[in-house]
Write a protein that holds these residues in place. Structure first.
Motif, PDB file in Angstrom:
ATOM      1  N   HIS A  83      31.544  24.500  81.476  1.00 26.66           N
ATOM      2  CA  HIS A  83      32.582  25.330  82.070  1.00 26.66           C
ATOM      3  C   HIS A  83      32.222  26.801  81.916  1.00 26.66           C
ATOM      4  N   TYR A  84      32.813  27.590  82.770  1.00 28.37           N
ATOM      5  CA  TYR A  84      32.590  29.042  82.773  1.00 28.37           C
ATOM      6  C   TYR A  84      33.921  29.696  82.431  1.00 28.37           C
ATOM      7  N   ASP A  85      33.942  30.480  81.328  1.00 25.10           N
ATOM      8  CA  ASP A  85      35.182  31.068  80.824  1.00 25.10           C
ATOM      9  C   ASP A  85      35.166  32.587  81.015  1.00 25.10           C
ATOM     10  N   LEU A  86      36.305  33.110  81.410  1.00 27.90           N
ATOM     11  CA  LEU A  86      36.483  34.552  81.545  1.00 27.90           C
ATOM     12  C   LEU A  86      37.650  34.994  80.670  1.00 27.90           C
ATOM     13  N   LEU A  87      37.455  36.110  79.968  1.00 26.90           N
ATOM     14  CA  LEU A  87      38.502  36.674  79.118  1.00 26.90           C
ATOM     15  C   LEU A  87      38.591  38.174  79.375  1.00 26.90           C
ATOM     16  N   GLU A  88      39.794  38.668  79.600  1.00 30.31           N
ATOM     17  CA  GLU A  88      39.998  40.100  79.782  1.00 30.31           C
ATOM     18  C   GLU A  88      41.275  40.501  79.048  1.00 30.31           C
ATOM     19  N   ILE A  89      41.143  41.524  78.126  1.00 25.88           N
ATOM     20  CA  ILE A  89      42.287  42.017  77.360  1.00 25.88           C
ATOM     21  C   ILE A  89      42.482  43.492  77.690  1.00 25.88           C
ATOM     22  N   THR A  90      43.676  43.847  78.056  1.00 27.02           N
ATOM     23  CA  THR A  90      44.018  45.252  78.350  1.00 27.02           C
ATOM     24  C   THR A  90      45.003  45.749  77.294  1.00 27.02           C
ATOM     25  N   TYR A  91      44.680  46.895  76.674  1.00 33.17           N
ATOM     26  CA  TYR A  91      45.537  47.487  75.646  1.00 33.17           C
ATOM     27  C   TYR A  91      46.356  48.614  76.285  1.00 33.17           C
ATOM     28  N   ASN A  92      47.637  48.517  76.167  1.00 37.01           N
ATOM     29  CA  ASN A  92      48.519  49.549  76.702  1.00 37.01           C
ATOM     30  C   ASN A  92      48.834  50.586  75.610  1.00 37.01           C
ATOM     31  N   ASN A  93      48.632  51.885  75.963  1.00 37.31           N
ATOM     32  CA  ASN A  93      48.870  53.003  75.032  1.00 37.31           C
ATOM     33  C   ASN A  93      48.095  52.837  73.722  1.00 37.31           C
ATOM     34  N   PRO A  94      46.767  52.670  73.810  1.00 40.21           N
ATOM     35  CA  PRO A  94      45.986  52.465  72.581  1.00 40.21           C
ATOM     36  C   PRO A  94      45.851  53.756  71.772  1.00 40.21           C
ATOM     37  N   VAL A  95      45.801  53.616  70.457  1.00 37.99           N
ATOM     38  CA  VAL A  95      45.607  54.744  69.540  1.00 37.99           C
ATOM     39  C   VAL A  95      44.633  54.298  68.459  1.00 37.99           C
ATOM     40  N   SER A  96      43.564  55.071  68.243  1.00 39.47           N
ATOM     41  CA  SER A  96      42.596  54.731  67.206  1.00 39.47           C
ATOM     42  C   SER A  96      43.185  55.017  65.836  1.00 39.47           C
ATOM     43  N   LEU A  97      43.098  54.096  64.933  1.00 38.73           N
ATOM     44  CA  LEU A  97      43.656  54.239  63.592  1.00 38.73           C
ATOM     45  C   LEU A  97      42.579  54.476  62.531  1.00 38.73           C
ATOM     46  N   PHE A  98      41.328  54.644  62.963  1.00 37.32           N
ATOM     47  CA  PHE A  98      40.275  54.919  62.001  1.00 37.32           C
ATOM     48  C   PHE A  98      39.196  55.743  62.693  1.00 37.32           C
ATOM     49  N   THR A  99      38.383  56.413  61.903  1.00 34.80           N
ATOM     50  CA  THR A  99      37.250  57.177  62.424  1.00 34.80           C
ATOM     51  C   THR A  99      36.011  56.841  61.614  1.00 34.80           C
ATOM     52  N   ILE A 100      34.877  56.984  62.240  1.00 33.99           N
ATOM     53  CA  ILE A 100      33.592  56.744  61.579  1.00 33.99           C
ATOM     54  C   ILE A 100      32.892  58.086  61.443  1.00 33.99           C
TER      55      ILE A 100
END
Length: 464
Positions: A83-100
């Motif tokens: 089988h061929y699987d597709l996954l797509e996740i969309t984040y609404n109003n994302p905010v980064s909670l860490f920095t490198i």
């Protein structure tokens, strides 16, 4: 021609023919178990709950999944899926909670993955190497063939009954003709005795005897006409006609029955073939049930290729930049990030007493149907032997009854000539008349028996 009319119009035969054809068509149903199967899954999920990891904040996420593939089962127990699987996740109003340190902050807005997946599973114990699958195929085929053979036998029985109805009417008409001839002869004897009584040349008792003979022949004729009417009704009923009138001329096999040969026999009668298939179905059903209750041990493996884009500028190695699904699909057959899985599955029922009783029950069911089939074969062989013996004896009896009829006819003719010359009595002629009539009816009875035997013996053939 009559049997063709019966085949065309007899509703029972038409129903049986359809059932026979349906069974033959359904006998291939077991192959569908091994046919490739297409499956498609698609869903969209909106989720606003807070995750248990404080890496990325967002008000909600929308997840879209789609999967399409084929699966195939083999006779040796291997289940394969691609089988061929597709996954797509969309984040609404994302905010980064860490920095490198040393790397500019990034905030992904979506995530996508495209994966071709191959899965294999091999049964080792329950349905070990496909034993239950093969048994289920055999069960479906045998059940359908048993239904088909039973329907075919019902059709043959209806045609045999129709053939017997044909000869019943044909021989009833012969019997009517014989009774009319006997009544005519009785009338001539009565007229002759009446003339002698008027001239005072004969005894009154002779006239009364002749009159009683006429009345007896009229009663016999009426009974024979009633039988002809009943035979005509059965004749028409077989061809789905609601009438007791038959206008057609029927075949008479008077002189040709002495040398008629019995029909050819098939190895197994249709109802015996049905019993044979029922035994197969019961054995297969027992195997399916026994395998179902056994412990299950499967070995499985899967390989998935994961299509993901490479890291963008300013994004740390190992993290995926914001991208769309098209980019992931382009890389879906890359071996850069594969996922491999191997494992074993095991399960075992624990109610051993109940399962043991069930297995014993299925084994006894299998033995019962095998014994029923063996009995059917024995009864078939004995029935065929009996029919052949009866056929041979009836054929010999018919030759003798026909010869007896000829002798009684000559005897009656000679005695009537002697009566005209006054050399015998009316009573003696009446006795000879009765002997001749009984000989005629005996010959007709033998004909009917022989023709009915032929119709019954055709049930042992492939077709009627």
């Amino acid at each position: 021609e009559y049997l063709n009319q019966v085949k065309s119009n007899h509703l029972g035969i038409k129903s049986s023919k359809l059932s026979e054809e349906a069974g033959q068509l359904r006998s291939e149903e077991g192959q569908a178990i091994l046919a490739p199967t297409l499956f498609v899954n698609s869903q969209v999920t909106s989720d606003a709950k807070i995750l248990n990891i404080a890496l990325l904040g967002f008000s909600s996420q929308v997840t879209k999944t789609f999967s399409m593939g084929v699966s195939k089962l083999t006779t040796f127990g291997l289940q394969a899926k691609f089988h061929y699987d597709l996954l797509e996740i969309t984040y609404n109003n994302p905010v980064s909670l860490f920095t490198i340190p040393g790397i500019s902050s990034f905030v992904p807005t979506n995530y996508s993955l495209a994966s071709p997946v191959l899965e294999l599973s091999q049964s080792i114990w329950g349905n070990g190497f496909g034993s239950s699958t093969r048994a289920l195929q055999e069960q479906l085929e045998a059940q359908a063939l048993a239904s088909s053979y039973n329907a075919s036998f019902l059709s043959q029985q209806a045609l045999a009954q129709a053939e017997s109805a044909y000869w019943r009417l044909a021989l009833s008409r012969q019997a009517v003709r014989v009774q009319k001839e006997a009544l005519d002869r009785a009338g001539k004897i009565y007229d002759w005795n009446a003339r002698r009584a008027r001239l005072h040349l004969g005894e009154q008792s002779d006239l009364l005897q002749a009159e009683a003979l006429v009345q007896s022949r009229e009663l016999d004729l009426q009974s024979t006409l009633n039988e002809e009417r009943a035979a005509s009704l059965a004749f028409n009923t077989a061809r789905n006609i609601d009438s007791s009138e038959v206008q057609e001329q029927l075949t008479e096999l008077d002189g040709r029955l002495d040398e008629i040969q019995p029909p050819q026999r098939a190895e197994l009668r249709k109802d015996v073939q049905a019993a044979q298939q029922a035994a197969r179905a019961a054995a297969a059903a027992a195997e399916v049930a026994i395998q179902k209750d056994m412990p299950s041990l499967d070995v499985f493996a899967s390989m998935a290729l994961n299509g993901q884009p490479g890291p963008a500028s300013g994004v740390p190695q190992g993290y995926t930049a914001a991208t769309n699904l098209t980019d992931s699909m382009k890389n879906s057959f890359s071996f850069n990030r594969p996922t491999a899985t191997v494992g074993v599955r095991f399960s075992m029922p624990l109610d051993f007493a109940t399962l043991g009783s069930a297995r014993d029950g299925w084994r006894k069911e299998k033995i019962a149907t095998e014994l029923n089939y063996d009995r059917k074969v024995f009864e078939q062989n004995q029935g065929w032997k009996d029919l052949n013996q009866t056929f041979s004896e009836t054929q010999k009896h018919l030759k003798l009854s026909r010869k007896l009829e000829q002798i009684q006819q000559s005897k009656l003719k000679n005695e009537r000539e002697r009566l005209l010359k006054g050399r015998t009595t009316t009573y003696q002629v009446l006795l000879f008349e009765q002997d001749y009539l009984l000989a005629q009816l005996l010959r007709i009875k033998d004909q009917a028996t022989l023709l009915n035997l032929v119709a019954q013996m055709k049930l042992f053939g492939e077709t009627l």
